[in-house]
Write an enzyme that holds these catalytic residues in place. Sequence first.
Site, PDB file in Angstrom:
ATOM      1  N   TYR A 193       0.654  12.233  -8.521  1.00 28.07           N
ATOM      2  CA  TYR A 193       1.135  12.779  -7.730  1.00 28.07           C
ATOM      3  C   TYR A 193       2.366  13.710  -8.107  1.00 28.07           C
ATOM      4  O   TYR A 193       2.570  14.146  -8.366  1.00 28.07           O
ATOM      5  CB  TYR A 193       0.801  12.865  -6.676  1.00 28.07           C
ATOM      6  CG  TYR A 193      -0.491  12.880  -5.830  1.00 28.07           C
ATOM      7  CD1 TYR A 193      -1.668  13.933  -5.444  1.00 28.07           C
ATOM      8  CD2 TYR A 193      -1.057  11.969  -5.136  1.00 28.07           C
ATOM      9  CE1 TYR A 193      -2.422  13.982  -5.178  1.00 28.07           C
ATOM     10  CE2 TYR A 193      -2.485  11.263  -4.726  1.00 28.07           C
ATOM     11  CZ  TYR A 193      -2.996  12.521  -4.624  1.00 28.07           C
ATOM     12  OH  TYR A 193      -4.178  12.177  -3.891  1.00 28.07           O
ATOM     13  N   ASP A 253       0.783  -0.988   0.013  1.00 28.26           N
ATOM     14  CA  ASP A 253       0.052  -0.062   0.323  1.00 28.26           C
ATOM     15  C   ASP A 253       0.757   1.423  -0.172  1.00 28.26           C
ATOM     16  O   ASP A 253       2.150   1.447   0.248  1.00 28.26           O
ATOM     17  CB  ASP A 253      -0.745   0.140   0.867  1.00 28.26           C
ATOM     18  CG  ASP A 253      -2.062   0.984   1.085  1.00 28.26           C
ATOM     19  OD1 ASP A 253      -2.617   0.854  -0.555  1.00 28.26           O
ATOM     20  OD2 ASP A 253      -2.591   1.790   1.672  1.00 28.26           O
TER      21      ASP A 253
END
Length: 195
Positions: free
Chosen positions: A151, A68
Site C-alpha cells: 500500500y 506480522d
Amino acid sequence: MEDIVIATNNQGKINDFKAIFKNQHVIGISELIEDFDVEETGATFEENARLKSEAAAHALNKRVIADDSGLEVFALNGEPGVYSARYAGLGKNDEDNIEKLLTNLEDVQDRRAQFVCVISMSAPNEKTKTFKGTVSGVITTERHGKNGFGYDPIFFVPELNKTMAEITNDEKGKISHRGNAIRLLKEYLEGEQHV
C-alpha cells in the site's frame, strides 16, 4: 550475541532487520529449515506473529523472531488489518488490494490510517515477548511514487509530505512501522546483555 533468526522467507523483511542489526548475523529461517510455513489463523497481528515465532522456536529449539504487519484504516474499522496481503482475495496482488481499498474509500472523508508491525520473540522455556511499531498516515485517492510495495503508493505521511513509495529506503527505515518495532526489539536485546 547469537545469530538473529527471522521466521520469514521474505528477503525484504530480512533486509529491514539487517539494516538495524548491522553488527550481527541475521538469517532467514529458510537457511535452517526447508519449507517452513505457519498458517496465519490469528485475529490480530500479535497472534499471527506469536504463532510463527513459537512454532519456529519449537522446531529449531532456539530463539526466533517473527513479525506480522499490515494496514489499518480507521474509517473501515481497521480493515484490511491482518488480511492486508490478501484483502482483494487469495491469488490477488498489491494492485488488486490497492484498487479494492480505494473503491471502499471512494466517498469517505476520513482517510486516516496506520501501518502496524508486531514483532514476536520466542525461545524454548521462555515467555514470548512482543514489540509493536506503527506509523500514521492518510490514504490518498491516487498512487504516487515507485518505491516500496503493498500500500506504499497510497499511504501519505504528512510529516514528510510524501507517500511511503516516494521516500528512500533509508528514510523509510527511520519512520516505518517495522523499523520502529525492530528498534524496540534491539533496545530490549541490548538491555538483556547488560543484566
